[in-house]
Design a protein around this motif. Structure first.
Motif, PDB file in Angstrom:
ATOM      1  N   GLU A 200       0.832  -1.196   0.000  1.00 37.26           N
ATOM      2  CA  GLU A 200       0.000   0.000   0.000  1.00 37.26           C
ATOM      3  C   GLU A 200       0.866   1.245   0.000  1.00 37.26           C
ATOM      4  OE1 GLU A 200      -2.620  -0.054   3.246  1.00 37.26           O
ATOM      5  OE2 GLU A 200      -3.685  -1.864   2.609  1.00 37.26           O
ATOM      6  N   GLU A 201       0.522   2.097  -0.924  1.00 35.34           N
ATOM      7  CA  GLU A 201       1.255   3.355  -1.002  1.00 35.34           C
ATOM      8  C   GLU A 201       0.516   4.397  -0.189  1.00 35.34           C
ATOM      9  OE1 GLU A 201       1.778   4.465  -4.978  1.00 35.34           O
ATOM     10  OE2 GLU A 201       3.079   2.773  -5.494  1.00 35.34           O
ATOM     11  N   PRO A 202       1.234   5.281   0.401  1.00 34.27           N
ATOM     12  CA  PRO A 202       0.558   6.333   1.170  1.00 34.27           C
ATOM     13  C   PRO A 202      -0.282   7.199   0.240  1.00 34.27           C
ATOM     14  CG  PRO A 202       2.889   6.832   0.909  1.00 34.27           C
ATOM     15  CD  PRO A 202       2.680   5.431   0.402  1.00 34.27           C
ATOM     16  N   PRO A 203      -1.450   7.662   0.702  1.00 32.34           N
ATOM     17  CA  PRO A 203      -2.304   8.495  -0.159  1.00 32.34           C
ATOM     18  C   PRO A 203      -1.588   9.760  -0.595  1.00 32.34           C
ATOM     19  CG  PRO A 203      -2.980   8.642   2.134  1.00 32.34           C
ATOM     20  CD  PRO A 203      -1.958   7.551   2.056  1.00 32.34           C
ATOM     21  N   LYS A 204      -1.761  10.059  -1.869  1.00 33.20           N
ATOM     22  CA  LYS A 204      -1.121  11.248  -2.402  1.00 33.20           C
ATOM     23  C   LYS A 204      -1.866  12.496  -1.946  1.00 33.20           C
ATOM     24  CE  LYS A 204       0.686   9.025  -6.557  1.00 33.20           C
ATOM     25  NZ  LYS A 204       0.702   9.068  -8.037  1.00 33.20           N
ATOM     26  N   LYS A 205      -1.106  13.459  -1.613  1.00 32.61           N
ATOM     27  CA  LYS A 205      -1.714  14.720  -1.196  1.00 32.61           C
ATOM     28  C   LYS A 205      -2.246  15.470  -2.415  1.00 32.61           C
ATOM     29  CE  LYS A 205       1.173  15.370   2.887  1.00 32.61           C
ATOM     30  NZ  LYS A 205       2.122  16.283   3.559  1.00 32.61           N
ATOM     31  N   LYS A 206      -3.409  16.057  -2.234  1.00 32.29           N
ATOM     32  CA  LYS A 206      -3.979  16.830  -3.319  1.00 32.29           C
ATOM     33  C   LYS A 206      -3.151  18.065  -3.558  1.00 32.29           C
ATOM     34  CE  LYS A 206      -8.761  15.357  -2.667  1.00 32.29           C
ATOM     35  NZ  LYS A 206     -10.146  15.819  -2.392  1.00 32.29           N
ATOM     36  N   ARG A 207      -2.913  18.280  -4.800  1.00 31.51           N
ATOM     37  CA  ARG A 207      -2.105  19.435  -5.149  1.00 31.51           C
ATOM     38  C   ARG A 207      -2.950  20.699  -5.087  1.00 31.51           C
ATOM     39  NH1 ARG A 207       1.137  20.300 -10.832  1.00 31.51           N
ATOM     40  NH2 ARG A 207       2.190  22.244 -10.255  1.00 31.51           N
TER      41      ARG A 207
END
Length: 259
Positions: A200-207
């Motif tokens: 599992e990859e950490p959730p990407k932060k919204k730009r």
């Protein structure tokens, strides 16, 4: 002015005490030139040094300094007599000049925590390259402690910076903790690959950035032809009303006229 001068001396002494391990009573290594200059200006060093350095002091000499004064002869007989009364510390050199003897006593780190008192400008320049060597001289009939050299200031700033940072033991503990975390992450990846699932990859932060265009702002304007149709309708109504009024007048005239 005197209070400002005492404050500068106290600041320099505190730096030497904290950064380089100096402590009272201070030991002041005096060469023949300094003793001769102090005698000329009638400075009684056993009283003047403690008063100037704001604490107990011990003026000291070496055998090489005494020997050099004896070789010069009667011109410095007074300085030679003063040197005999001061405490003598042993030096490893034999028969060398007072200047070379002082450099050997100070060595690379001034481990003996000596103040150096001299009128020799070349010796002063050489000692300024060594961190933690306080230098004194006689100037205008008064004792003078030079400000800390650039080498001393740099060493002091470095030691103060090391105090604020982690200790070597803390650095080792942090490095050990980092290696443990890296090992745990690698183990999780290997287990995920074995099970056939991607880790599992950490959730990407919204730009964050500029928002889109408001859809209401993109609404098309009303058709210009609608306004023209409205005008045509109004004109048609006017014509119809004007035509109806003329017919009614003719009808009334026909009623009034006899047949």
């Amino acid at each position: 002015m005197k209070a400002k001068k005492n404050k500068a001396i106290r600041k320099a002494l505190n730096m030497y005490d904290q950064a380089f391990g100096f402590h009272r009573p201070y030991r002041v290594l005096c060469d023949g030139n300094f003793l001769h200059a102090a005698l000329d200006f009638k400075i009684f060093l056993k009283e003047a040094l403690p008063a100037y350095l704001q604490g107990p002091c011990i003026p000291v000499v070496t055998n090489c300094i005494r020997a050099e004064l004896r070789l010069i002869g009667d011109d410095v007989s007074g300085a030679s007599l003063i040197a005999k009364r001061f405490q003598c510390i042993r030096c490893a050199c034999e028969g060398s000049s007072a200047r070379d003897c002082i450099l050997s006593m100070v060595d690379a780190s001034n481990s003996q925590h000596l103040f150096v008192a001299s009128q020799d400008s070349s010796l002063r320049y050489q000692l300024s390259k060594i961190a933690g060597v306080p230098f004194m001289r006689v100037m205008r009939g008064q004792l003078l402690l030079d400000p800390p050299s650039e080498a001393s200031e740099t060493a002091y700033r470095k030691r103060e910076k090391d105090k604020t940072g982690p200790t070597p033991q803390q650095r080792r503990a942090l490095e050990r903790k980092r290696k443990e975390l890296d090992g745990a992450l690698e183990k999780e990846k290997e287990e995920a690959e074995k099970e056939g699932e991607a880790p599992e990859e950490p959730p990407k932060k919204k730009r964050k950035g500029p928002k889109g265009v408001n859809p209401l702002a993109m609404k098309k304007p009303k058709n210009a032809g609608g306004k023209q149709d409205g005008k045509k309708k109004r004109q048609h109504r006017k014509r119809a009303s004007s035509g109806g009024g003329g017919g009614g007048a003719k009808g009334e005239e026909s009623r009034l006229t006899p047949r």
